[in-house]
Motif scaffolding. Structure first.
Motif, PDB file in Angstrom:
ATOM      1  N   THR A 127     -20.172 -16.595   9.371  1.00  0.00           N
ATOM      2  CA  THR A 127     -20.698 -15.631   8.388  1.00  0.00           C
ATOM      3  C   THR A 127     -21.882 -14.870   8.963  1.00  0.00           C
ATOM      4  OG1 THR A 127     -20.004 -17.047   6.546  1.00  0.00           O
ATOM      5  CG2 THR A 127     -21.689 -15.393   6.074  1.00  0.00           C
ATOM      6  N   VAL A 128     -22.785 -15.597   9.625  1.00  0.00           N
ATOM      7  CA  VAL A 128     -23.953 -14.963  10.233  1.00  0.00           C
ATOM      8  C   VAL A 128     -23.529 -13.956  11.298  1.00  0.00           C
ATOM      9  CG1 VAL A 128     -25.986 -15.360  11.691  1.00  0.00           C
ATOM     10  CG2 VAL A 128     -25.518 -16.880   9.777  1.00  0.00           C
ATOM     11  N   ILE A 129     -22.590 -14.349  12.148  1.00  0.00           N
ATOM     12  CA  ILE A 129     -22.142 -13.471  13.237  1.00  0.00           C
ATOM     13  C   ILE A 129     -21.498 -12.202  12.684  1.00  0.00           C
ATOM     14  CG2 ILE A 129     -20.524 -13.249  15.171  1.00  0.00           C
ATOM     15  CD1 ILE A 129     -21.049 -16.240  15.756  1.00  0.00           C
ATOM     16  N   SER A 130     -20.627 -12.353  11.678  1.00  0.00           N
ATOM     17  CA  SER A 130     -19.986 -11.167  11.099  1.00  0.00           C
ATOM     18  C   SER A 130     -21.020 -10.261  10.427  1.00  0.00           C
ATOM     19  CB  SER A 130     -18.912 -11.585  10.095  1.00  0.00           C
ATOM     20  OG  SER A 130     -19.477 -12.306   9.008  1.00  0.00           O
ATOM     21  N   THR A 131     -22.037 -10.857   9.820  1.00  0.00           N
ATOM     22  CA  THR A 131     -23.088 -10.065   9.171  1.00  0.00           C
ATOM     23  C   THR A 131     -23.947  -9.333  10.204  1.00  0.00           C
ATOM     24  OG1 THR A 131     -23.175 -11.743   7.412  1.00  0.00           O
ATOM     25  CG2 THR A 131     -24.974 -10.161   7.483  1.00  0.00           C
ATOM     26  N   LEU A 132     -24.125  -9.930  11.358  1.00  0.00           N
ATOM     27  CA  LEU A 132     -24.914  -9.301  12.424  1.00  0.00           C
ATOM     28  C   LEU A 132     -24.282  -7.997  12.898  1.00  0.00           C
ATOM     29  CD1 LEU A 132     -26.012 -12.382  14.572  1.00  0.00           C
ATOM     30  CD2 LEU A 132     -27.548 -10.739  13.463  1.00  0.00           C
ATOM     31  N   TYR A 133     -22.990  -7.834  12.679  1.00  0.00           N
ATOM     32  CA  TYR A 133     -22.319  -6.601  13.099  1.00  0.00           C
ATOM     33  C   TYR A 133     -22.664  -5.423  12.184  1.00  0.00           C
ATOM     34  CZ  TYR A 133     -19.849  -8.534  17.023  1.00  0.00           C
ATOM     35  OH  TYR A 133     -19.569  -9.081  18.262  1.00  0.00           O
ATOM     36  N   GLN A 134     -23.484  -5.677  11.182  1.00  0.00           N
ATOM     37  CA  GLN A 134     -24.019  -4.596  10.348  1.00  0.00           C
ATOM     38  C   GLN A 134     -25.399  -4.157  10.849  1.00  0.00           C
ATOM     39  OE1 GLN A 134     -23.878  -5.668   6.128  1.00  0.00           O
ATOM     40  NE2 GLN A 134     -22.238  -7.145   6.557  1.00  0.00           N
ATOM     41  N   GLU A 135     -25.878  -4.803  11.904  1.00  0.00           N
ATOM     42  CA  GLU A 135     -27.222  -4.563  12.427  1.00  0.00           C
ATOM     43  C   GLU A 135     -27.167  -3.890  13.795  1.00  0.00           C
ATOM     44  OE1 GLU A 135     -29.820  -5.152  10.592  1.00  0.00           O
ATOM     45  OE2 GLU A 135     -28.769  -6.253   8.997  1.00  0.00           O
ATOM     46  N   PRO A 136     -28.301  -3.320  14.269  1.00  0.00           N
ATOM     47  CA  PRO A 136     -28.337  -2.707  15.601  1.00  0.00           C
ATOM     48  C   PRO A 136     -27.906  -3.693  16.678  1.00  0.00           C
ATOM     49  CG  PRO A 136     -30.311  -2.136  14.364  1.00  0.00           C
ATOM     50  CD  PRO A 136     -29.583  -3.165  13.546  1.00  0.00           C
ATOM     51  N   ARG A 137     -27.246  -3.164  17.706  1.00  0.00           N
ATOM     52  CA  ARG A 137     -26.684  -4.012  18.746  1.00  0.00           C
ATOM     53  C   ARG A 137     -27.729  -4.893  19.417  1.00  0.00           C
ATOM     54  NH1 ARG A 137     -22.030  -2.686  20.661  1.00  0.00           N
ATOM     55  NH2 ARG A 137     -22.467  -0.464  20.380  1.00  0.00           N
ATOM     56  N   LYS A 138     -28.922  -4.345  19.692  1.00  0.00           N
ATOM     57  CA  LYS A 138     -29.928  -5.134  20.417  1.00  0.00           C
ATOM     58  C   LYS A 138     -30.344  -6.365  19.614  1.00  0.00           C
ATOM     59  CE  LYS A 138     -34.032  -2.537  18.903  1.00  0.00           C
ATOM     60  NZ  LYS A 138     -35.141  -1.666  19.363  1.00  0.00           N
ATOM     61  N   TRP A 139     -30.399  -6.218  18.278  1.00  0.00           N
ATOM     62  CA  TRP A 139     -30.782  -7.375  17.467  1.00  0.00           C
ATOM     63  C   TRP A 139     -29.634  -8.369  17.351  1.00  0.00           C
ATOM     64  CZ3 TRP A 139     -35.363  -8.958  16.917  1.00  0.00           C
ATOM     65  CH2 TRP A 139     -36.422  -8.065  16.874  1.00  0.00           C
ATOM     66  N   ARG A 140     -28.416  -7.839  17.302  1.00  0.00           N
ATOM     67  CA  ARG A 140     -27.250  -8.727  17.275  1.00  0.00           C
ATOM     68  C   ARG A 140     -27.225  -9.588  18.531  1.00  0.00           C
ATOM     69  NH1 ARG A 140     -23.973  -5.236  15.842  1.00  0.00           N
ATOM     70  NH2 ARG A 140     -22.973  -4.490  17.748  1.00  0.00           N
ATOM     71  N   ARG A 166     -32.360 -10.422   3.344  1.00  0.00           N
ATOM     72  CA  ARG A 166     -31.647  -9.195   2.974  1.00  0.00           C
ATOM     73  C   ARG A 166     -30.173  -9.463   2.681  1.00  0.00           C
ATOM     74  NH1 ARG A 166     -33.318  -6.543   6.999  1.00  0.00           N
ATOM     75  NH2 ARG A 166     -31.470  -6.453   8.338  1.00  0.00           N
ATOM     76  N   HIS A 167     -29.579 -10.362   3.457  1.00  0.00           N
ATOM     77  CA  HIS A 167     -28.148 -10.645   3.299  1.00  0.00           C
ATOM     78  C   HIS A 167     -27.877 -11.935   2.534  1.00  0.00           C
ATOM     79  CE1 HIS A 167     -26.893  -7.336   5.906  1.00  0.00           C
ATOM     80  NE2 HIS A 167     -27.884  -7.656   6.721  1.00  0.00           N
ATOM     81  N   LYS A 168     -28.948 -12.544   2.008  1.00  0.00           N
ATOM     82  CA  LYS A 168     -28.816 -13.760   1.199  1.00  0.00           C
ATOM     83  C   LYS A 168     -28.047 -14.865   1.928  1.00  0.00           C
ATOM     84  CE  LYS A 168     -29.185 -11.425  -3.276  1.00  0.00           C
ATOM     85  NZ  LYS A 168     -29.733 -10.181  -2.693  1.00  0.00           N
ATOM     86  N   LEU A 169     -28.422 -15.070   3.187  1.00  0.00           N
ATOM     87  CA  LEU A 169     -27.807 -16.115   3.997  1.00  0.00           C
ATOM     88  C   LEU A 169     -28.593 -17.417   3.856  1.00  0.00           C
ATOM     89  CD1 LEU A 169     -27.285 -13.951   7.199  1.00  0.00           C
ATOM     90  CD2 LEU A 169     -25.499 -14.680   5.617  1.00  0.00           C
TER      91      LEU A 169
END
Length: 411
Positions: A201-214, A335-338
């Motif tokens: 879930t965390v990894i899929s959510t990271l794909y909504q964020e800038p690449r460098k932060w992912r 922000r993503h309620k993780l």
């Protein structure tokens, strides 16, 4: 001018004597040294040269006023004039972050209670009382309610022990008074971590964020890297062809706007990490974007990275402020309620996922950069216990009531 002499005191000990002052009134200072080197004791000339050198150094201390009599030196004087310049400020003894933390705890808790005491006058009972008082609400200096956390009390104890250990080693006191003081106990928590489904879930959510932060976050979750290791990572440590990155640098402190760099946490932390193919493909794209950004910033005369190439930066080439990734991660989770876990627990999640997938403990030790395999086993004992329970449960199908022949009813 000072005059000096050497007196033999015992089989392996000598007293250095230095006299200073005018002919009418001269002050005498002495220092006893012990020599345990057999090779030095066997050679008369080498022994004499060594003693003369020690006397010369002693004379210089007395003449310059830097010599302080053992036992009479106050803890504060030792801390400021001896411990800090001769031990703590050396990064091979304490990391820059540890040095700063030690100073904070000394000034906020130790100085007021013990700073004015002479080293020789500090007794074990004084330190027993000091540690006991740290558990009282008034020991807090930040205005918050409640008592100090057990981990904070243990750290203060650790700082005091370090200082007094140096004073003992350097013969300023005969015995370390803290030896008889019980170390404050801190219950080790198992820490939070992500299970496989949560990690997905965390990894899929990271794909909504800038690449460098992912890539930064995944460096901890997939690579098992510490925050400081990722902040200090440079492109020359990344091998895109062989899909690895070398951990050779760490930034865990920023002072006056400048990153304080050091080697990894310990010798074993200097390591090479193998990376998943999909992560490397993202890194390749990030590299192209990184180079484009660098040239644009250089043309605009805004580049601040000079000749350093930090993989992760804010846009101008300088590495992130050491604590910024932690703040970004906290905001991202909210922000993503993780599920809320600390940034450092991403590293724990990496180890947990590897253990649950059957990776050997030795391989996990190397991935995380632990000095000993036992450290890895102890840290993740709760995971291995759970797996042992799951393994044992697999044999429940062989329980007697399940394997006993069923009785056949009479016709």
């Amino acid at each position: 001018m000072a005059s000096g002499s050497i007196e033999k005191r015992g089989k392996r000990s000598w007293r250095l004597i230095v006299e200073v002052g005018d002919s009418g009134e001269r002050d005498k200072e002495s220092r006893t040294i012990r020599i345990d080197d057999p090779a030095l004791l066997k050679t008369t000339k080498k022994l004499q040269d060594y003693l003369d050198d020690q006397l010369h150094q002693f004379k210089r201390e007395v003449e310059s006023g830097t010599y302080m009599k053992p036992q009479k030196m106050r803890l504060d004087e030792f801390y400021e004039n001896v411990w800090k310049p001769k031990y703590a400020s050396n990064p091979t003894n304490l990391s820059p972050l540890s040095y700063k933390t030690y100073q904070t705890y000394y000034n906020s808790h130790i100085k007021e209670q013990l700073g004015d005491k002479e080293l020789g006058a500090i007794k074990t009972i004084h330190l027993v009382t000091f540690v006991a008082d740290l558990h009282k609400p008034e020991a807090r200096k930040d205005g918050k309610e409640g008592c100090l956390e057990p981990g904070t009390i243990q750290y203060i104890y650790r700082v005091l022990k370090n200082i007094l250990k140096r004073a003992t080693e350097w013969k300023l006191i005969k015995e370390n008074p803290i030896i008889g003081v019980k170390k404050p106990v801190v219950e080790q928590s198992e820490g939070e971590f992500y299970e496989e489904e949560e990690a997905n879930t965390v990894i899929s959510t990271l794909y909504q964020e800038p690449r460098k932060w992912r890539l930064f976050i995944l460096g901890a979750l997939v690579g098992g890297c510490r925050r400081g290791e990722l902040v200090g990572l440079e492109w020359n440590s990344v091998d895109l062809k062989n899909r690895t990155m070398d951990i050779v640098n760490s930034i865990s402190l920023t002072e006056e706007g400048k990153a304080v760099e050091k080697g990894p946490k310990n010798k074993s932390s200097k390591r090479t990490i193998a990376l998943p193919d999909w992560y490397v493909e993202e890194l390749k794209i990030h590299r192209k974007e990184w180079l484009k950004n660098m040239w644009e910033m250089k043309e605009a005369e805004l580049w601040k990275g000079e000749d350093r190439e930090y993989v992760f930066h804010g846009g101008y080439g300088k590495p992130f402020y050491h604590s910024y990734p932690y703040r970004w991660w906290t905001r991202f989770v909210n922000r993503h309620k993780l599920k809320k876990i600390r940034f450092h627990d991403l590293r724990h999640s990496c180890a947990t996922l590897l253990i649950e997938d059957g990776a050997p403990m030795k391989a996990i030790q190397k991935q995380l950069g632990h000095a000993r395999e036992q450290t890895t086993s102890d840290t993740y004992a709760h995971v291995t216990k759970k797996l042992s329970r799951d393994t044992a449960d697999r044999f429940n199908k062989f329980a007697p009531e399940n394997s006993r022949p069923q009785s056949v009813p009479k016709s």
